[in-house]
Design an enzyme around this catalytic site. Structure first.
Site, PDB file in Angstrom:
ATOM      1  N   ASP A 161     -59.751  39.247  12.429  1.00 41.83           N
ATOM      2  CA  ASP A 161     -60.917  38.809  11.661  1.00 41.83           C
ATOM      3  C   ASP A 161     -61.475  39.905  10.766  1.00 41.83           C
ATOM      4  O   ASP A 161     -62.076  39.615   9.723  1.00 41.83           O
ATOM      5  CB  ASP A 161     -62.010  38.311  12.611  1.00 41.83           C
ATOM      6  CG  ASP A 161     -61.603  37.031  13.327  1.00 41.83           C
ATOM      7  OD1 ASP A 161     -60.827  36.253  12.742  1.00 41.83           O
ATOM      8  OD2 ASP A 161     -62.046  36.822  14.470  1.00 41.83           O
ATOM      9  N   ASP A 172     -66.707  33.269  15.709  1.00 43.42           N
ATOM     10  CA  ASP A 172     -66.543  34.668  15.305  1.00 43.42           C
ATOM     11  C   ASP A 172     -67.827  35.469  15.485  1.00 43.42           C
ATOM     12  O   ASP A 172     -67.798  36.686  15.624  1.00 43.42           O
ATOM     13  CB  ASP A 172     -66.089  34.724  13.844  1.00 43.42           C
ATOM     14  CG  ASP A 172     -65.513  36.080  13.465  1.00 43.42           C
ATOM     15  OD1 ASP A 172     -65.058  36.803  14.377  1.00 43.42           O
ATOM     16  OD2 ASP A 172     -65.513  36.405  12.273  1.00 43.42           O
ATOM     17  N   ASP A 359     -42.790  49.208  27.093  1.00 42.55           N
ATOM     18  CA  ASP A 359     -42.681  50.199  26.028  1.00 42.55           C
ATOM     19  C   ASP A 359     -43.311  49.746  24.722  1.00 42.55           C
ATOM     20  O   ASP A 359     -43.734  50.564  23.915  1.00 42.55           O
ATOM     21  CB  ASP A 359     -41.209  50.548  25.796  1.00 42.55           C
ATOM     22  CG  ASP A 359     -40.625  51.355  26.941  1.00 42.55           C
ATOM     23  OD1 ASP A 359     -41.413  51.932  27.705  1.00 42.55           O
ATOM     24  OD2 ASP A 359     -39.391  51.402  27.069  1.00 42.55           O
ATOM     25  N   HIS A 480     -40.415  59.325  29.499  1.00 47.43           N
ATOM     26  CA  HIS A 480     -41.662  58.628  29.792  1.00 47.43           C
ATOM     27  C   HIS A 480     -42.253  59.090  31.116  1.00 47.43           C
ATOM     28  O   HIS A 480     -41.527  59.271  32.106  1.00 47.43           O
ATOM     29  CB  HIS A 480     -41.425  57.117  29.859  1.00 47.43           C
ATOM     30  CG  HIS A 480     -40.927  56.530  28.576  1.00 47.43           C
ATOM     31  ND1 HIS A 480     -40.539  55.219  28.458  1.00 47.43           N
ATOM     32  CD2 HIS A 480     -40.773  57.085  27.338  1.00 47.43           C
ATOM     33  CE1 HIS A 480     -40.163  54.982  27.222  1.00 47.43           C
ATOM     34  NE2 HIS A 480     -40.283  56.104  26.521  1.00 47.43           N
ATOM     35  N   ASP A 482     -43.833  57.382  33.193  1.00 53.59           N
ATOM     36  CA  ASP A 482     -43.671  56.410  34.281  1.00 53.59           C
ATOM     37  C   ASP A 482     -42.341  56.546  34.999  1.00 53.59           C
ATOM     38  O   ASP A 482     -42.072  55.838  35.969  1.00 53.59           O
ATOM     39  CB  ASP A 482     -43.879  54.972  33.787  1.00 53.59           C
ATOM     40  CG  ASP A 482     -42.755  54.460  32.883  1.00 53.59           C
ATOM     41  OD1 ASP A 482     -41.897  55.267  32.466  1.00 53.59           O
ATOM     42  OD2 ASP A 482     -42.757  53.242  32.591  1.00 53.59           O
ATOM     43  N   CYS A 661     -40.719  49.490  33.440  1.00 53.99           N
ATOM     44  CA  CYS A 661     -40.348  49.497  32.024  1.00 53.99           C
ATOM     45  C   CYS A 661     -40.185  48.082  31.484  1.00 53.99           C
ATOM     46  O   CYS A 661     -40.471  47.824  30.308  1.00 53.99           O
ATOM     47  CB  CYS A 661     -39.038  50.253  31.821  1.00 53.99           C
ATOM     48  SG  CYS A 661     -39.035  51.943  32.434  1.00 53.99           S
TER      49      CYS A 661
END
Length: 679
Positions: A161, A172, A359, A480, A482, A661
């Site tokens: 918006d 809105d 990811d 990564h 993780d 992942c």
């Protein structure tokens, strides 16, 4: 401190002026006096309060007061006028014998003017809050909150918006902050006076203001009435193209509602503070610009984007469907159903073969006293899932934000498996009630290496409320965070545990198996395409041991950072038995060794409340049970957690990823309100 407004008056002349109730005005009496004036006196109507400096000595109310070079009349008005020029003030000037020499007359019109916002952050726009013009953090702080209008009310050809300069749906309005112009006074302002709202050029790129159009229903026909009730009755007032615009003075006691929308999040070049001003302008002469005689200012703080840690309640789980992950998808579907959460599957026509849901995006939210909604942060990796966050998630009350980067600047570290957030922590007496963001980067002393791109890092740091921590993750092949850490809820201590991959814990477990006579137990049993290897073969592989010593040193470096930055003790950390292997990676004629999990990386799990979806490790079996699974259950079930092992070997592990992942979780927001942070 508010300084009085200076008014000019002339003797033997009537001056008309508009005064704002509560504002102080000063008149230099000597400057307006006729020649030979030695004394003066002041007369006024009851609505005017005045004082004189220097303060005169005790004298009769009607006695002339000696005039000095610095005699100043200070006055204000206590209530709004009902009619134009209904208040009067006169200054009488006297000669040496106290004969009248002249009079200076002021005809005054008093108006109340207040530009108001929810400065006390309780969801209600209060009247003329004394602190509305500044921002202060904390539970006793003040200042209004503004949301970035980054969701989309449009069903077709949707876009955020904030990218359109008009309001197309009434819904809105809830994404915007209300600002109220309150006035009281005569039916109209004296001729030439007007109210204008204005913003600076610097703020104009960050905010837009719409006005609720008022209609006289009695004078309009049915079509006009419908128009006045329709959303197009909200014209644009301020924008990057319109920095100043006249706004209505309604007369009597009136209110005009304005709706303010944020256009951009805090970033390296924007601290999130926005000022909107309302000025009363006074005419000087035909053909000359008006001058401001009163200005009211309000301050908004743009709400930051906030991440949600594993300890918050899940709402919805996201996963991709690919041609080769049916078994994995079935297992995850069963786990999510058992937990009672929603599951959204992204099919191949949308994911285009990209299975790495974690990811591509990170879920977060934005919050204000009047409204809150989730916002997805889209990573700059831009692979098969690149259209998913925008096309599938952006919608009404679901926002979207991204940061664009040059393709040559984007690396694997820009995928959001490399973006996590801790649960709330306290570090050396400093409380982080929203946790701390965690990212992975190259080692601090590295002259070259992969890093999360600067535009993303700048964005994360600019949000302020979850101060980031940078870990060393470039030692990993994918890179990564993780891959070696996660958080799980716990009923004691800090309310969570940090789980870390640990080759030392892996070797300790395998040595115990050897000692107990299980050295010939094999890893990868049941995987026809995978070469099986015994516990003893792993223990006898000196090269693998050296590689894991290196990996352990990398993890230990990060362990120390996490303990320091999250205020953790060793008792807050659980080491998981996971081994790694190094692989060669040629980079610009140099050979770089980076690590991959030797077997499915169990730390790379999905956390659904007390239920954990853990990569099935296919470890050595003892008495028919996988020793790695048994160790994981022993470590975690004492915390009240339930371990479900999911076979992701072929569809994820062999493609350099795991359960975390390949999935993503949208979670409930924090109960804690970010504006109550002590900064």
């Amino acid at each position: 401190m508010t300084h009085p407004r200076t008014l000019r008056v002339d003797y033997d002349h009537t001056t008309n002026a508009v005064c704002v109730v509560g504002s102080e005005h000063n008149v230099n009496l000597n400057r307006s006096a006729p020649p030979s004036s030695m004394f003066f006196s002041v007369k006024c109507t009851p609505s005017i309060q005045y004082s004189i400096t220097p303060s005169p000595q005790e004298t009769s109310h009607f006695s002339p007061i000696p005039l000095s070079g610095n005699s100043v009349l200070l006055f204000s008005m206590s209530s709004a006028s009902q009619d134009e020029k209904d208040s009067k003030l006169s200054v009488w000037y006297y000669g040496e014998s106290k004969e009248v020499l002249a009079r200076a007359i002021l005809h005054l019109t008093a108006v109340e003017i207040s530009l108001d916002v929810d400065a006390d952050r309780d969801g209600v726009v209060e009247k003329n809050n004394a602190n509305k013009g500044s921002w202060k953090w904390g539970p006793n702080g003040h200042g209004a909150v503004l949301l970035v209008n980054c969701d989309s009310e449009r069903r077709y050809r949707k876009k955020p918006d904030r990218e359109q300069d008009y309001i197309s749906y009434v819904s809105d309005l809830k994404d915007m902050s209300v600002m109220v112009l309150r006035t009281r006074g005569p039916a109209k302002l004296p001729e030439g006076y007007k109210l204008t709202m204005h913003i600076s050029q610097g703020d104009a790129e960050s905010v837009r203001v719409f006005m609720r159009k008022t209609c006289d229903m009695k004078k309009n026909n049915l079509v006009d009435q419908l128009f006045c009730n329709f959303v197009k009755a909200y014209p644009l007032v301020l924008s990057s193209e319109v920095l100043s615009q006249e706004v209505p003075y309604l007369g009597g006691e009136g209110e005009v509602n304005f709706y303010v929308e944020g256009l951009r999040f805090p970033d390296i070049d924007f601290n999130g503070l926005i000022r909107i001003n309302l000025s009363l302008l006074e005419p000087i002469s035909t053909g000359l610009p008006e001058t401001p005689i009163f200005t009211d200012t309000i301050v908004f703080k743009v709400a930051p984007w906030i991440m949600t840690p594993n300890t918050l309640q899940p709402v919805e789980v996201f996963v991709c469907s690919t041609s080769d992950n049916k078994k994995f998808l079935k297992s995850l579907r069963n786990l999510v159903a058992k937990c009672g959460y929603k599951l959204k599957v992204c099919y191949e026509d949308v994911n285009r073969g990209d299975r790495w849901m974690q990811d591509e995006l990170e879920f977060g939210y934005i919050d204000s006293p009047h409204h809150r909604f989730p916002v997805v942060l889209d990573s700059p990796r831009d692979r098969g899932l690149m259209e998913f966050p925008y096309n599938e998630l952006l919608g009404s009350d679901f926002g979207y934000v991204t940061r664009w980067a040059e393709r040559e600047d984007v690396s694997s570290l820009d995928s959001f498996g490399n973006l996590e957030v801790s649960p709330p922590v306290t570090v050396n007496g400093k409380h982080y009630p929203l946790g701390r963001i965690i990212i992975g980067v190259a080692f601090p002393t590295a002259t070259k290496g992969r890093n999360m791109t600067k535009v993303v890092q700048d964005f994360l740091w600019a949000q302020k409320v979850q101060e980031p921590i940078a870990l060393f993750s470039d030692w990993l092949f994918v890179g990564h965070v993780d891959e070696f850490m996660t958080f799980v809820p716990a009923p004691d201590r800090k309310g969570f545990r940090l789980l870390l991959a640990s080759p030392d814990a892996g070797y300790k477990l395998f040595r115990e198996l050897h000692k107990d006579g299980h050295g010939q137990a094999k890893l990868f049993e049941g995987l026809s395409a995978e070469e099986q290897i015994t516990v003893d073969e792993i223990l006898n592989d000196e090269g693998l041991q050296k590689e894991n010593n290196y990996v352990q040193s990398c993890i230990d470096w990060n362990r120390d950072v996490l303990k320091r930055e999250l205020g953790l003790d060793d008792e807050d950390i659980i080491d998981l038995p996971i081994l790694f292997k190094l692989v060669n990676e040629d980079e610009e004629e140099t050979t770089t060794y980076r690590a991959l999990a030797y077997y499915p990386d169990m730390v790379n799990m999905i956390v659904l409340g007390k239920n954990l979806g853990i990569p099935k490790p296919f470890g050595p079996k003892v008495n028919g049970r996988c020793a790695l699974e048994a160790e994981m259950c022993s470590l975690l079930e004492g915390l009240g957690l339930s371990c479900t092992f999911i076979d992701d070997f072929a569809s994820y592990h062999k493609q350099l990823g795991e359960v975390h992942c390949g999935s993503n979780v949208r979670r409930e927001a924090f109960d804690f309100k970010w504006w109550n942070l002590e900064m």
